[in-house]
Design a protein around this motif. Structure first.
Motif, short mmCIF file in Angstrom:
data_model
loop_
_atom_site.label_atom_id
_atom_site.label_comp_id
_atom_site.label_asym_id
_atom_site.label_seq_id
_atom_site.Cartn_x
_atom_site.Cartn_y
_atom_site.Cartn_z
N PHE A 111 0.81 -1.23 0.00
CA PHE A 111 0.00 0.00 0.00
C PHE A 111 0.84 1.27 0.00
O PHE A 111 0.35 2.35 -0.34
CB PHE A 111 -0.97 0.00 1.19
CG PHE A 111 -0.35 0.29 2.54
CD1 PHE A 111 0.18 -0.73 3.31
CD2 PHE A 111 -0.33 1.57 3.05
CE1 PHE A 111 0.74 -0.48 4.55
CE2 PHE A 111 0.22 1.84 4.30
CZ PHE A 111 0.76 0.82 5.05
N LYS A 112 2.12 1.14 0.34
CA LYS A 112 2.99 2.32 0.41
C LYS A 112 3.10 3.04 -0.93
O LYS A 112 3.37 4.22 -0.98
CB LYS A 112 4.38 1.90 0.86
CG LYS A 112 4.43 0.99 2.04
CD LYS A 112 4.10 1.71 3.30
CE LYS A 112 4.13 0.76 4.49
NZ LYS A 112 4.13 1.41 5.76
N ALA A 115 1.00 6.39 -1.59
CA ALA A 115 1.50 7.70 -1.16
C ALA A 115 2.85 8.01 -1.78
O ALA A 115 3.10 9.14 -2.21
CB ALA A 115 1.58 7.75 0.35
N SER A 221 5.55 7.72 7.54
CA SER A 221 4.24 8.35 7.76
C SER A 221 4.28 9.41 8.86
O SER A 221 3.25 9.99 9.17
CB SER A 221 3.20 7.28 8.07
OG SER A 221 3.62 6.51 9.19
N ARG A 226 2.21 11.74 3.56
CA ARG A 226 1.95 10.31 3.44
C ARG A 226 0.50 9.99 3.84
O ARG A 226 -0.21 9.25 3.16
CB ARG A 226 2.90 9.53 4.37
CG ARG A 226 4.29 9.22 3.81
CD ARG A 226 4.27 8.01 2.89
NE ARG A 226 3.56 6.88 3.47
CZ ARG A 226 4.08 5.99 4.30
NH1 ARG A 226 5.35 6.09 4.65
NH2 ARG A 226 3.36 4.98 4.76
N GLN A 230 -3.04 8.69 1.69
CA GLN A 230 -3.64 7.39 2.00
C GLN A 230 -5.13 7.52 2.33
O GLN A 230 -5.82 6.50 2.47
CB GLN A 230 -2.86 6.71 3.15
CG GLN A 230 -1.46 6.26 2.71
CD GLN A 230 -0.58 5.71 3.83
OE1 GLN A 230 0.63 5.78 3.72
NE2 GLN A 230 -1.16 5.18 4.88
N ASN A 259 -1.67 3.95 8.52
CA ASN A 259 -2.76 3.60 7.61
C ASN A 259 -4.11 3.72 8.31
O ASN A 259 -5.07 4.25 7.75
CB ASN A 259 -2.53 2.19 7.08
CG ASN A 259 -3.11 2.00 5.70
OD1 ASN A 259 -3.47 2.97 5.02
ND2 ASN A 259 -3.24 0.76 5.29
N THR A 410 -2.93 -5.13 2.43
CA THR A 410 -1.83 -4.16 2.35
C THR A 410 -0.62 -4.63 1.53
O THR A 410 0.22 -3.80 1.19
CB THR A 410 -1.37 -3.79 3.77
OG1 THR A 410 -1.18 -5.00 4.52
CG2 THR A 410 -2.40 -2.92 4.46
#
Ligand code: PLP
Ligand SMILES: N[C@@H](CCOP(=O)(O)O)C(=O)O
Length: 466
Positions: A111-112, A115, A221, A226, A230, A259, A410
């Motif tokens: 999922f990174k 961002a 984050s 970031r 998200q 997150n 994720t």
């Protein structure tokens, strides 16, 4: 839009400055001075937009005048064009009320990428305009590092140094970082755990002369940008399931609390979220806090979901600031107590207010394997982090049995082949763009958990390129 620090002492500033600063000078994290709140009509307008357009509409609420008309929209279109599915963040139904929100279709399979693909472009744009160069330092338990490196490699105005805990990521995760040989990228394996890496990053930011000399920036984050980037996938998925006309619950596999804090922010902006389910692994500090108001740090223990092997969750500070009525002094005192004693005493009424929204559950390695096996048997290949999220959604569901639950999926299972094989007997293949990952040359330096050694390495890297 201006931003304040959770510790109340740094001067308020705009998005551009927050993007570049990462951590506030008083050691706190930035948050919007006031939250944008959307009406039912606003949510309706967002429904049905293609993901990049929806993302730009949401993120623009936080960027003020940092990006000229059309620039953010173009950056979002470009950032998500590289995802392997046109839906960008597809929803897959798992049972009558559970949906996996697949956040792993970006270039590094976690999922990174949502961002960091955008942040790389934001840094480029802002630095070119200012004629500046930055040094990014980041800590990773496995996924932020590769996503940040992928987004920043070869960019002219920045160097990037990523600290990972030696031997505590999966081999795929490590190789995704260490086989990128661009001159502006440096990987350091720290002899310690993720918390040690994150501490070193914060210590570099808190070393004011070093921070100035290196013009430090952050990709973790702790950087508000970031979190802002998200939020859109929570909005898009909730709208797809009928919000704002119905309530939604999210289950989020959690480590650094970034997150799930993005989901909290979506709710703060008016999205009807009934419940946030925090799925932890055996590093269960957040689950212990949610279920029993026990916020006591313990040593990090390696688990099958290594990206969540975290005890000190940076973004909890953002929630705490909100729970304490945005009182920076009280937040700073609580954070200092936590640092000094490893315990954060939170009064009963504050904790009760939080638990009206949050549920928490710690998933053991055995439960993770059992959940991966169960999902595999029903035709859904899950990585161990996603499985922690789905398991938590069963163990600690929202009160209303009719509320749909969206689980943040994720990471792609191929990042954790050993765990997947143990659970299912089948080793997932790497996607084509990574098929030769094990043949690529690796480059990284092993260093002790020592601020001086790390700062020297960062300085040497920046000097070579600067
Ligand atoms: C695959 C995966 N799942 C879950 C998490 C936990 O997310 P967060 O740190 O935002 O709580 C991480 C690390 O951030 C991760 O890489
Ligand atoms: N799980 C993360 C840890 C860092 O989290 P971040 O969201 O603060 O960057 C990782 O994979 O590195």
């Amino acid at each position: 839009m201006r931003y304040v620090s959770t510790r109340g002492e740094a001067a308020p500033r705009d998005f551009e400055s927050v993007l570049l600063a990462g951590l506030a000078e008083d050691g706190g994290l930035f948050l919007p001075e006031t939250w944008p709140v959307l009406t039912t009509d606003d949510w309706e307008e967002l429904r049905g937009l293609p993901y990049p357009a929806l993302a730009a509409r949401i993120i623009r609420l936080f960027t003020g005048d940092t990006f000229e008309e059309g620039v953010l929209e173009a950056m979002c279109a470009d950032a998500y064009a590289g995802f392997t599915t046109p839906a960008v963040a597809p929803l897959v139904q798992l049972d009558h009320r559970r949906f996996a929100l697949e956040l792993f279709h970006g270039p590094t399979l976690a999922f990174k990428d949502f961002a960091l693909q955008l942040l790389g472009r934001m840094f480029d744009h802002v630095l070119a305009r200012r004629g500046e160069r930055i040094t990014i330092v980041g800590a990773t338990s496995g996924d932020t590092g590769s996503a940040a490196i992928e987004a920043c490699k070869g960019r002219e105005n920045l160097d990037i140094v990523i600290l990972h805990p030696e031997g505590r990521t999966s081999a795929v995760q490590r190789r995704q970082m260490t086989t990128v040989l661009s001159p502006n990228v440096r990987n350091i394996a720290v002899q310690g755990d993720f918390d040690a890496c994150q501490d070193l990053v914060k210590a570099m930011f808190n070393d004011a002369p070093f921070r100035r000399e290196m013009n430090l920036s952050a990709v973790n984050s702790i950087n508000w940008a970031r979190i802002a980037a998200q939020i859109p996938y929570y909005v898009a998925s909730a709208l797809a399931l009928g919000a704002p006309q119905c309530e939604i619950a999210f289950a989020v596999p959690t480590g650094n609390f970034g997150n799930v804090f993005a989901a909290w922010a979506a709710r703060r902006m008016g999205l009807p979220v009934s419940t946030l389910i925090v799925g932890a692994n055996r590093n269960d500090i957040l689950a212990r806090w949610i279920t029993g108001n026990d916020m006591t740090a313990q040593p990090v223990i390696p688990s099958l979901s290594p990206s969540m092997d975290i005890q000190v969750s940076s973004n909890f500070e953002r929630l705490l600031f909100e729970l304490l009525g945005r009182d920076g002094a009280r937040t700073a005192t609580a954070m200092r107590a936590f640092r000094d004693t490893g315990r954060m005493p939170i009064d009963e009424s504050t904790w009760r207010a939080a638990t009206a929204l949050f549920r928490g559950h710690a998933v053991s390695d055995e439960e993770t394997i059992a959940e991966m096996r169960r999902l595999h048997a029903q035709g859904y290949p899950a990585d161990p982090h996603t499985a922690a999220g789905t398991a938590a959604s069963h163990a600690a569901p929202p009160d209303n049995p009719a509320t749909p639950i969206i689980i943040a999926a994720t990471a792609h299972p191929a990042k954790f082949p050993d765990a997947v094989e143990r659970a299912t007997g089948t080793r997932p293949a790497l996607p084509p763009h990574m098929a030769d990952l094990y043949e690529r040359e690796e480059r990284f330096t092993v260093l002790p958990n020592d601020l001086h050694a790390i700062e020297s390495a960062v300085r040497a890297h920046a000097r070579r390129n600067g």
